[in-house]
Design an enzyme around this catalytic site. Sequence first.
Site, PDB file in Angstrom:
ATOM      1  N   LYS A 143       4.777  21.283 -16.630  1.00 43.02           N
ATOM      2  CA  LYS A 143       2.680  21.647 -17.467  1.00 43.02           C
ATOM      3  C   LYS A 143       3.835  22.323 -18.660  1.00 43.02           C
ATOM      4  CE  LYS A 143       1.247  18.927 -15.806  1.00 43.02           C
ATOM      5  NZ  LYS A 143       0.991  17.668 -16.360  1.00 43.02           N
ATOM      6  N   ARG A 156       0.955  21.187 -37.400  1.00 46.38           N
ATOM      7  CA  ARG A 156       1.006  19.846 -38.043  1.00 46.38           C
ATOM      8  C   ARG A 156      -0.722  20.511 -38.917  1.00 46.38           C
ATOM      9  NH1 ARG A 156       0.335  15.887 -34.135  1.00 46.38           N
ATOM     10  NH2 ARG A 156      -0.169  14.045 -36.357  1.00 46.38           N
ATOM     11  N   HIS A 166      -9.182  20.748 -24.492  1.00 48.49           N
ATOM     12  CA  HIS A 166      -7.918  20.501 -24.391  1.00 48.49           C
ATOM     13  C   HIS A 166      -6.997  22.357 -23.837  1.00 48.49           C
ATOM     14  CE1 HIS A 166      -4.095  20.016 -26.519  1.00 48.49           C
ATOM     15  NE2 HIS A 166      -3.357  21.255 -26.311  1.00 48.49           N
ATOM     16  N   HIS A 169      -7.453  22.784 -20.385  1.00 44.86           N
ATOM     17  CA  HIS A 169      -6.752  22.066 -19.407  1.00 44.86           C
ATOM     18  C   HIS A 169      -5.455  22.227 -19.690  1.00 44.86           C
ATOM     19  CE1 HIS A 169      -5.150  18.070 -18.027  1.00 44.86           C
ATOM     20  NE2 HIS A 169      -4.223  17.963 -19.191  1.00 44.86           N
ATOM     21  N   TYR A 206       1.359   5.660 -26.026  1.00 43.01           N
ATOM     22  CA  TYR A 206       0.047   6.143 -26.718  1.00 43.01           C
ATOM     23  C   TYR A 206       0.771   7.304 -28.101  1.00 43.01           C
ATOM     24  CZ  TYR A 206      -4.085   5.908 -30.204  1.00 43.01           C
ATOM     25  OH  TYR A 206      -4.103   6.052 -31.037  1.00 43.01           O
ATOM     26  N   THR A 227      -8.734   7.828 -22.048  1.00 44.94           N
ATOM     27  CA  THR A 227      -9.852   8.753 -21.186  1.00 44.94           C
ATOM     28  C   THR A 227     -10.462   8.227 -20.344  1.00 44.94           C
ATOM     29  OG1 THR A 227     -10.103   9.420 -23.625  1.00 44.94           O
ATOM     30  CG2 THR A 227     -12.000   9.835 -22.178  1.00 44.94           C
ATOM     31  N   GLN A 230      -8.599   9.052 -16.936  1.00 46.72           N
ATOM     32  CA  GLN A 230      -8.531  10.324 -16.831  1.00 46.72           C
ATOM     33  C   GLN A 230      -9.674  10.549 -16.312  1.00 46.72           C
ATOM     34  OE1 GLN A 230      -8.256  11.256 -21.277  1.00 46.72           O
ATOM     35  NE2 GLN A 230      -5.802  11.840 -21.258  1.00 46.72           N
TER      36      GLN A 230
END
Length: 340
Positions: A143, A156, A166, A169, A206, A227, A230
């Site tokens: 994690k 980026r 995001h 989590h 992916y 998704t 998830q």
Amino acid sequence: MGDDDDDLTMNTSSLHSGDLASTTNNSLVKFYHKVFWDLSDPRTRDWFLLTSPIPGIGIMVAYLYFVLSWGPRHMEHRKPFVLKHTLVIYNFFQVLLSFWLFYEGLEGAWLRHYSWKCEPVDFSNSPHALRVARGVYIYFLAKLTELLDTVFFVLRKKDKQITFLHMYHHTVMPMISWGAAKYYPGGHGTFIGVINSFVHIIMYSYYMLAAVGPQLQKYLWWKKYITTLQMGQFCLAFMHSFQLLIYDCEYPKWSLVFILPNAIFFYFLFSEFYNKAYTPEQQAAYDAAKKKKNDDAAAAAATLTNGKANGVPQNGRIVQNGNGSVANGKSSVNGKTKSA
């Protein structure tokens, strides 16, 4: 006598204040020692990053500071990094790590040894119990490595990827897995880690293929199903953990305070993301934008090619296909240059 009585009263008051401060400090030290040492699993509490919460808190504070403040300011006037090879290697590493965790979770626990209804933590020093504890610890370290997901987004300049979902989590999971590794490394709660590792095998595969380049994009039509996976894992986690309310599983029921609300919260966050990204209207808008981008790129390339072929001025020069041309005030005929 009056002055002596006043001095005695002041000294007594000072002593009482000092004793109170000392007692308070001792109480805090005892509380800290009890919570972060006495209550922890004696097998894992000396392991790297588990002895004290301070290193973990430091990592999370540095992560949030970089992602939310320093990183964006540093990249504001810079070109985004490509990081193609770095991303391929990083995602490949995450695939391998997730596969190992999934295998360990099944082989070491859920396929051969664990009950799907109830499973207490084995706190013994048997090889099997230590194997499971090690797996929980490696899951916690995994994690922490996943925090690089967000770091790469910042470098980026993929700001749209850094959503509340995001960030939440990637902030909550290291803290929960730290607690599991320190206090309850095994038993009922490891089920969540096993199914999460399976989902991460698919997800990072992916990302790895997507990082290779656009030549593989036509094979990555299955993105939206990640998704769905998830969302499914949170349903399974909720149902499996809910058994603790029904049966006496010798696993702490207070853990449900963290597990059940987060399972529900994550499900609805991912569901909202799915509806925004993959509904027919959103998919049509995405396809239209992608088609326009490709058409614009093709038109620009055609203009550039035709411009060179037909003598369109470019950068102050006139280029012709014949034997004569004019460039920067000079003419060239059959390889000889004359002033214009």
